[in-house]
Design an enzyme around this catalytic site. Structure first.
Site, PDB file in Angstrom:
ATOM      1  N   LYS A  62      -7.419  29.598  33.240  1.00  0.00           N
ATOM      2  CA  LYS A  62      -7.580  30.643  32.270  1.00  0.00           C
ATOM      3  C   LYS A  62      -6.248  31.408  31.964  1.00  0.00           C
ATOM      4  O   LYS A  62      -6.017  31.661  30.904  1.00  0.00           O
ATOM      5  CB  LYS A  62      -8.687  31.732  32.739  1.00  0.00           C
ATOM      6  N   ARG A  67     -17.626  39.097  34.674  1.00  0.00           N
ATOM      7  CA  ARG A  67     -17.859  38.157  35.621  1.00  0.00           C
ATOM      8  C   ARG A  67     -19.074  38.279  36.342  1.00  0.00           C
ATOM      9  O   ARG A  67     -19.687  37.761  37.236  1.00  0.00           O
ATOM     10  CB  ARG A  67     -16.775  38.530  36.788  1.00  0.00           C
ATOM     11  N   ARG A 108      -0.177  27.710  43.779  1.00  0.00           N
ATOM     12  CA  ARG A 108      -0.038  28.473  42.849  1.00  0.00           C
ATOM     13  C   ARG A 108       1.259  29.392  43.407  1.00  0.00           C
ATOM     14  O   ARG A 108       0.846  30.086  44.237  1.00  0.00           O
ATOM     15  CB  ARG A 108      -1.015  29.470  42.177  1.00  0.00           C
ATOM     16  N   ARG A 163       0.052  34.676  45.691  1.00  0.00           N
ATOM     17  CA  ARG A 163      -0.946  35.923  45.814  1.00  0.00           C
ATOM     18  C   ARG A 163      -1.837  35.990  46.920  1.00  0.00           C
ATOM     19  O   ARG A 163      -2.053  34.911  47.843  1.00  0.00           O
ATOM     20  CB  ARG A 163      -1.790  35.718  44.780  1.00  0.00           C
ATOM     21  N   ARG A 197     -13.879  33.708  47.114  1.00  0.00           N
ATOM     22  CA  ARG A 197     -13.654  33.796  45.884  1.00  0.00           C
ATOM     23  C   ARG A 197     -14.624  32.789  45.082  1.00  0.00           C
ATOM     24  O   ARG A 197     -15.369  33.107  44.156  1.00  0.00           O
ATOM     25  CB  ARG A 197     -12.444  33.841  45.072  1.00  0.00           C
TER      26      ARG A 197
HETATM   27  P1  AP5 Z   1      -4.279  29.965  36.679  1.00  0.00           P
HETATM   28  O1  AP5 Z   1      -4.129  29.857  35.186  1.00  0.00           O
HETATM   29  O2  AP5 Z   1      -3.437  30.961  37.289  1.00  0.00           O
HETATM   30  O3  AP5 Z   1      -5.823  29.930  36.947  1.00  0.00           O
HETATM   31  P2  AP5 Z   1      -6.732  31.172  36.418  1.00  0.00           P
HETATM   32  O4  AP5 Z   1      -8.034  30.625  36.040  1.00  0.00           O
HETATM   33  O5  AP5 Z   1      -6.314  32.247  35.845  1.00  0.00           O
HETATM   34  O6  AP5 Z   1      -7.237  31.683  38.116  1.00  0.00           O
HETATM   35  P3  AP5 Z   1      -7.138  32.946  39.012  1.00  0.00           P
HETATM   36  O7  AP5 Z   1      -7.274  32.769  40.420  1.00  0.00           O
HETATM   37  O8  AP5 Z   1      -6.118  34.019  38.505  1.00  0.00           O
HETATM   38  O9  AP5 Z   1      -8.711  33.420  38.456  1.00  0.00           O
HETATM   39  P4  AP5 Z   1      -9.588  34.528  39.149  1.00  0.00           P
HETATM   40  O10 AP5 Z   1     -10.471  34.599  38.313  1.00  0.00           O
HETATM   41  O11 AP5 Z   1      -9.858  34.097  40.579  1.00  0.00           O
HETATM   42  O12 AP5 Z   1      -8.201  36.076  39.450  1.00  0.00           O
HETATM   43  P5  AP5 Z   1      -8.244  37.238  38.742  1.00  0.00           P
HETATM   44  O13 AP5 Z   1      -6.956  37.371  38.890  1.00  0.00           O
HETATM   45  O14 AP5 Z   1      -8.919  37.121  37.503  1.00  0.00           O
HETATM   46  O15 AP5 Z   1      -3.831  28.422  37.242  1.00  0.00           O
HETATM   47  C1  AP5 Z   1      -4.028  28.325  38.645  1.00  0.00           C
HETATM   48  C2  AP5 Z   1      -3.043  27.360  39.084  1.00  0.00           C
HETATM   49  O16 AP5 Z   1      -3.118  26.177  38.403  1.00  0.00           O
HETATM   50  C3  AP5 Z   1      -1.319  27.648  38.711  1.00  0.00           C
HETATM   51  O17 AP5 Z   1      -0.351  27.259  39.649  1.00  0.00           O
HETATM   52  C4  AP5 Z   1      -1.225  26.662  37.488  1.00  0.00           C
HETATM   53  O18 AP5 Z   1      -0.017  26.376  37.259  1.00  0.00           O
HETATM   54  C5  AP5 Z   1      -2.194  25.487  37.640  1.00  0.00           C
HETATM   55  N1  AP5 Z   1      -2.822  25.022  36.451  1.00  0.00           N
HETATM   56  C6  AP5 Z   1      -3.033  25.590  35.355  1.00  0.00           C
HETATM   57  N2  AP5 Z   1      -3.898  24.837  34.514  1.00  0.00           N
HETATM   58  C7  AP5 Z   1      -3.413  23.437  34.886  1.00  0.00           C
HETATM   59  C8  AP5 Z   1      -3.800  22.063  34.777  1.00  0.00           C
HETATM   60  N3  AP5 Z   1      -4.534  22.027  33.317  1.00  0.00           N
HETATM   61  N4  AP5 Z   1      -3.628  20.941  35.257  1.00  0.00           N
HETATM   62  C9  AP5 Z   1      -2.970  21.534  36.487  1.00  0.00           C
HETATM   63  N5  AP5 Z   1      -2.721  22.677  37.069  1.00  0.00           N
HETATM   64  C10 AP5 Z   1      -3.016  23.851  36.313  1.00  0.00           C
HETATM   65  O19 AP5 Z   1      -8.949  38.023  39.773  1.00  0.00           O
HETATM   66  C11 AP5 Z   1      -8.676  38.119  41.276  1.00  0.00           C
HETATM   67  C12 AP5 Z   1      -9.335  39.378  41.958  1.00  0.00           C
HETATM   68  O20 AP5 Z   1      -9.697  40.472  41.072  1.00  0.00           O
HETATM   69  C13 AP5 Z   1     -10.886  38.737  41.775  1.00  0.00           C
HETATM   70  O21 AP5 Z   1     -11.165  37.954  42.992  1.00  0.00           O
HETATM   71  C14 AP5 Z   1     -11.679  40.170  41.937  1.00  0.00           C
HETATM   72  O22 AP5 Z   1     -11.635  40.727  43.194  1.00  0.00           O
HETATM   73  C15 AP5 Z   1     -10.966  40.923  40.996  1.00  0.00           C
HETATM   74  N6  AP5 Z   1     -11.574  41.203  39.532  1.00  0.00           N
HETATM   75  C16 AP5 Z   1     -10.684  40.612  38.488  1.00  0.00           C
HETATM   76  N7  AP5 Z   1     -11.650  40.581  37.458  1.00  0.00           N
HETATM   77  C17 AP5 Z   1     -12.976  41.294  38.082  1.00  0.00           C
HETATM   78  C18 AP5 Z   1     -14.104  41.448  37.349  1.00  0.00           C
HETATM   79  N8  AP5 Z   1     -14.333  41.264  35.918  1.00  0.00           N
HETATM   80  N9  AP5 Z   1     -14.992  42.029  38.248  1.00  0.00           N
HETATM   81  C19 AP5 Z   1     -14.973  42.282  39.275  1.00  0.00           C
HETATM   82  N10 AP5 Z   1     -13.686  41.933  39.954  1.00  0.00           N
HETATM   83  C20 AP5 Z   1     -12.673  41.255  39.383  1.00  0.00           C
END
Ligand code: AP5
Length: 225
Positions: free
Chosen positions: A27, A101, A139, A172, A183
């Protein structure tokens, strides 16, 4: 990642999108690209929370304990933060990355948006769970500009140094195996029900996100029309 200028201009006029998917579904990678090319605000709740934690704010202190455990931050904390962000003047057209979420968050978003600025669509990034683990453990993120890398599939030229800005890349703290498992549990339990929620509102658009990023990008632009 290439796309026609016409497509990009059309997109920049109207999209208010949610990117939905499991941790590591890609994403953030795609949201950064689409937002930059299409003049959309990229609103990542994960990035916002990490910034609050880094600055040591009250909100950051509240969120840190949950994030460190791989758990979702409580709805009321997140909803207030997003409502403030989407009220800012640059937030006419946006990508919400990582929000909503939970069903409670989705309902709050529905209530927050005036009719004229309703959600355009929700893009679901579908990736098999066995692929996610390797994406997350490998990552690396630039601590200066936020660029996203991967030690195997998208390495920086010099290990530990961001190609885009020269800043240090870091792993991270929630990308360690025990946190990733937690997660994924949170995702399955609390976030997956949103697929039904948005399908029922005819807003869900499914994307096969287990392909090369450039192919996904092109298809995304079409899905977001
Ligand atoms: P990346 O693009 O970074 O993936 P992502 O979907 O953004 O994954 P995240 O881990 O950032 O999502 P998340 O939802 O767990 O974390 P968030 O920061 O929102 O890609 C991942 C890897 O894959 C990279 O290395 C990339 O290069 C590779 N890649 C990408 N596309 C690829 C492809 N097509 N092919 C191969 N490789 C690829 O949340 C973190 C924490 O914050 C949560 O756990 C929670 O505690 C809190 N939080 C955030 N939002 C909320 C909410 N709305 N409600 C409650 N808590 C929340």
């Amino acid at each position: 990642m290439g796309a026609s200028v016409e497509l990009i201009m059309a997109l920049s006029l109207k999209a208010r999108s949610v990117f939905l998917g499991a941790p590591g579904a890609g994403k953030g990678t795609q949201a950064k690209e689409v937002a930059a090319k299409c003049a959309l605000a990229h609103i990542s709740t994960g990035d916002m929370l990490r910034a609050e934690v880094a600055q040591g704010t009250e909100l950051g202190k509240q969120a840190k304990g949950f994030m460190d455990l791989g758990k979702l931050v409580p709805d009321d904390v997140i909803i207030g933060m997003v409502q403030k962000r989407i009220a800012l003047p640059d937030a006419n057209a946006w990508i919400l990355d990582g929000f909503p979420r939970t069903v409670v968050q989705a309902e709050a978003l529905d209530r927050s948006l005036p009719k004229a600025q309703a959600l355009s669509h929700v893009v679901y990034f579908a990736v098999p769970e066995q692929v996610l683990f390797g994406r997350l453990t490998g990552r690396r993120t630039c601590s200066k500009c936020g660029a996203i890398w991967h030690v195997e599939t998208k390495p920086t030229k010099t290990s530990g140094i961001c190609d885009a800005c020269g800043g240090p890349t870091v792993q991270r703290s929630d990308d360690h195996p025990d946190k990733i498992n937690q997660r994924l549990v949170e995702y399955r339990t609390l976030t997956e029900p949103l697929l039904t929620y948005y399908r029922g509102r005819n807003l869900l658009r499914e994307l096969d996100a287990n392909r090369a990023p450039a192919i996904i990008f092109k298809e995304l632009l079409q899905l977001m029309q």
